[in-house]
Design a protein around this motif. Structure first.
Motif, mmCIF file in Angstrom:
data_model
loop_
_atom_site.group_PDB
_atom_site.id
_atom_site.type_symbol
_atom_site.label_atom_id
_atom_site.label_comp_id
_atom_site.label_asym_id
_atom_site.label_seq_id
_atom_site.Cartn_x
_atom_site.Cartn_y
_atom_site.Cartn_z
ATOM 1 N N MET A 84 -12.005 -8.931 2.935
ATOM 2 C CA MET A 84 -13.159 -9.368 3.725
ATOM 3 C C MET A 84 -12.689 -10.338 4.819
ATOM 4 O O MET A 84 -11.849 -11.182 4.550
ATOM 5 C CB MET A 84 -14.156 -10.078 2.797
ATOM 6 C CG MET A 84 -15.536 -10.099 3.379
ATOM 7 S SD MET A 84 -16.806 -10.832 2.310
ATOM 8 C CE MET A 84 -16.424 -10.285 0.663
ATOM 9 N N TYR A 100 -13.170 -13.345 6.349
ATOM 10 C CA TYR A 100 -13.991 -14.536 6.131
ATOM 11 C C TYR A 100 -14.210 -15.336 7.405
ATOM 12 O O TYR A 100 -15.236 -15.976 7.556
ATOM 13 C CB TYR A 100 -13.382 -15.411 5.030
ATOM 14 C CG TYR A 100 -13.830 -14.991 3.646
ATOM 15 C CD1 TYR A 100 -15.163 -15.082 3.280
ATOM 16 C CD2 TYR A 100 -12.920 -14.488 2.724
ATOM 17 C CE1 TYR A 100 -15.584 -14.688 2.014
ATOM 18 C CE2 TYR A 100 -13.335 -14.095 1.457
ATOM 19 C CZ TYR A 100 -14.662 -14.200 1.111
ATOM 20 O OH TYR A 100 -15.076 -13.810 -0.126
ATOM 21 N N LEU A 113 -17.282 -14.204 9.105
ATOM 22 C CA LEU A 113 -18.454 -14.549 8.287
ATOM 23 C C LEU A 113 -18.767 -16.043 8.377
ATOM 24 O O LEU A 113 -19.926 -16.442 8.505
ATOM 25 C CB LEU A 113 -18.212 -14.176 6.820
ATOM 26 C CG LEU A 113 -18.214 -12.686 6.490
ATOM 27 C CD1 LEU A 113 -17.829 -12.472 5.030
ATOM 28 C CD2 LEU A 113 -19.590 -12.081 6.762
ATOM 29 N N LEU A 152 -23.803 -10.115 3.061
ATOM 30 C CA LEU A 152 -22.520 -9.826 2.415
ATOM 31 C C LEU A 152 -22.711 -8.489 1.694
ATOM 32 O O LEU A 152 -23.609 -8.359 0.863
ATOM 33 C CB LEU A 152 -22.184 -10.916 1.389
ATOM 34 C CG LEU A 152 -22.109 -12.348 1.922
ATOM 35 C CD1 LEU A 152 -22.100 -13.351 0.778
ATOM 36 C CD2 LEU A 152 -20.867 -12.527 2.786
ATOM 37 N N VAL A 174 -20.774 -7.333 -2.572
ATOM 38 C CA VAL A 174 -19.989 -8.372 -3.239
ATOM 39 C C VAL A 174 -20.304 -8.530 -4.728
ATOM 40 O O VAL A 174 -19.479 -9.015 -5.490
ATOM 41 C CB VAL A 174 -20.157 -9.755 -2.546
ATOM 42 C CG1 VAL A 174 -19.267 -9.857 -1.342
ATOM 43 C CG2 VAL A 174 -21.603 -10.040 -2.199
ATOM 44 N N ILE A 230 -16.938 -17.659 -3.057
ATOM 45 C CA ILE A 230 -17.519 -17.275 -1.758
ATOM 46 C C ILE A 230 -18.325 -18.447 -1.198
ATOM 47 O O ILE A 230 -18.264 -18.758 -0.004
ATOM 48 C CB ILE A 230 -18.409 -16.008 -1.895
ATOM 49 C CG1 ILE A 230 -17.587 -14.823 -2.384
ATOM 50 C CG2 ILE A 230 -19.078 -15.675 -0.573
ATOM 51 C CD1 ILE A 230 -18.403 -13.580 -2.752
ATOM 52 N N ASP A 275 -25.481 -6.125 -2.657
ATOM 53 C CA ASP A 275 -25.406 -6.885 -1.405
ATOM 54 C C ASP A 275 -26.078 -8.243 -1.629
ATOM 55 O O ASP A 275 -26.833 -8.429 -2.598
ATOM 56 C CB ASP A 275 -26.178 -6.183 -0.275
ATOM 57 C CG ASP A 275 -25.595 -4.812 0.080
ATOM 58 O OD1 ASP A 275 -24.457 -4.533 -0.315
ATOM 59 O OD2 ASP A 275 -26.305 -4.042 0.765
#
Ligand SMILES: O=C(O)CCC(=O)C(=O)O
Length: 267
Positions: A1, A3, A6, A18, A21, A81, A194
């Motif tokens: 991913m 990051y 994001l 997201l 995940v 996360i 999600d």
């Protein structure tokens, strides 16, 4: 991913999606929500529409007694996360919130910010809105992009329109629906697994679940970063943590709010 993209989007917009995940955790969370609805806590606050349509079930702070919730919070990637998105040395768990809009429910979740409901402050925070059912854009959480940066907290209300605190002089929420073209509204079509990650200050709401066939089961989890501290709101907030013996400005180092993930690579 990726990051870094994001993190940037989360900082700027205050809400991001997201994808996939929590795919592996959906059966576990469904089981937890079934147990909770069978055996709700004293904090349950369900809204039953006057028009006789289906209820909007809500309950809070059940992770210590519903083992599926505890398992998810302590063993999934969620804490890591959270710490990455918050750019925090650690992720401290604040509370869980279950929100089930049953099929056909006419209850609208009004536009609001979570921050004034909570007995904590700090720029580093994140909530995950994790649907257990397929979500089309009509029933998805809607977030006003960038509203966490407006520097303004609007008057918190219960979802039935009553003021949360007595003598609260803060400004009313503007009429967003009437002026919807003025705002950049973020919402997504979501699959189970999600999640939407959003800041406690972001203005958000959700439409009714007028779809007569589909439930809208959501597990929401709230996290605090390394700049978090306690705030006495001088009233019963939500969740009601009135039993805590803390003063405004105190650190949150208590077992109610455990650190679940510690990022050893950060100074
Ligand atoms: O799911 C909803 O209808 C509202 C969710 C919400 O307000 C929240 O998770 O803070």
């Amino acid at each position: 991913m990726d990051y870094s993209t994001l993190i940037n989007d989360f900082k700027q917009n205050g809400a991001i999606v997201l994808r996939g995940v929590f795919n592996d955790w959906i059966p576990n969370l469904k089981k937890g929500i079934d147990s909770l609805i069978e055996n709700p806590s004293s904090r349950e606050r369900s809204y039953k529409p006057d028009d006789g349509t289906a209820p909007f079930f809500q309950d809070l702070c059940n992770w210590k007694r519903i083992k599926e919730f505890e398992n998810f919070i302590t063993n999934s990637e969620m804490a890591k996360i959270a710490s990455v998105l918050m750019e925090s040395k650690y992720a401290r768990f604040f509370h869980d919130h279950v929100l089930v809009k049953e099929p056909g429910s006419s209850i609208v979740t009004p536009w609001h910010q979570d921050q004034p409901y909570y007995c904590v402050e700090g720029k580093k925070n994140v909530s995950f809105w994790i649907p257990l059912d397929k979500i089309d854009s009509k029933v998805c959480l809607k977030c006003i992009s960038g509203s966490h940066l407006w520097g303004k907290i609007h008057k918190p209300k219960r979802f039935n329109g009553e003021d949360l605190y007595e003598n609260d002089k803060s400004d009313e929420m503007p009429d967003i629906d009437k002026n919807i073209n003025l705002y950049d509204v973020l919402s997504w079509e979501l699959e189970p697994g999600d999640a939407i990650a959003f800041n406690f200050r972001v203005i958000h709401g959700a439409d009714a679940n007028l779809n007569n066939l589909a439930r809208r089961r959501v597990f929401s989890a709230r996290w605090i970063g390394d700049d978090g501290y306690f705030v006495d709101r001088k009233g019963k907030g939500s969740p009601p943590f009135e039993y805590l013996n803390l003063k405004t400005g105190d650190a949150l180092n208590i077992p109610d709010f455990p650190i679940i993930y510690l990022n050893d690579n950060r100074k």
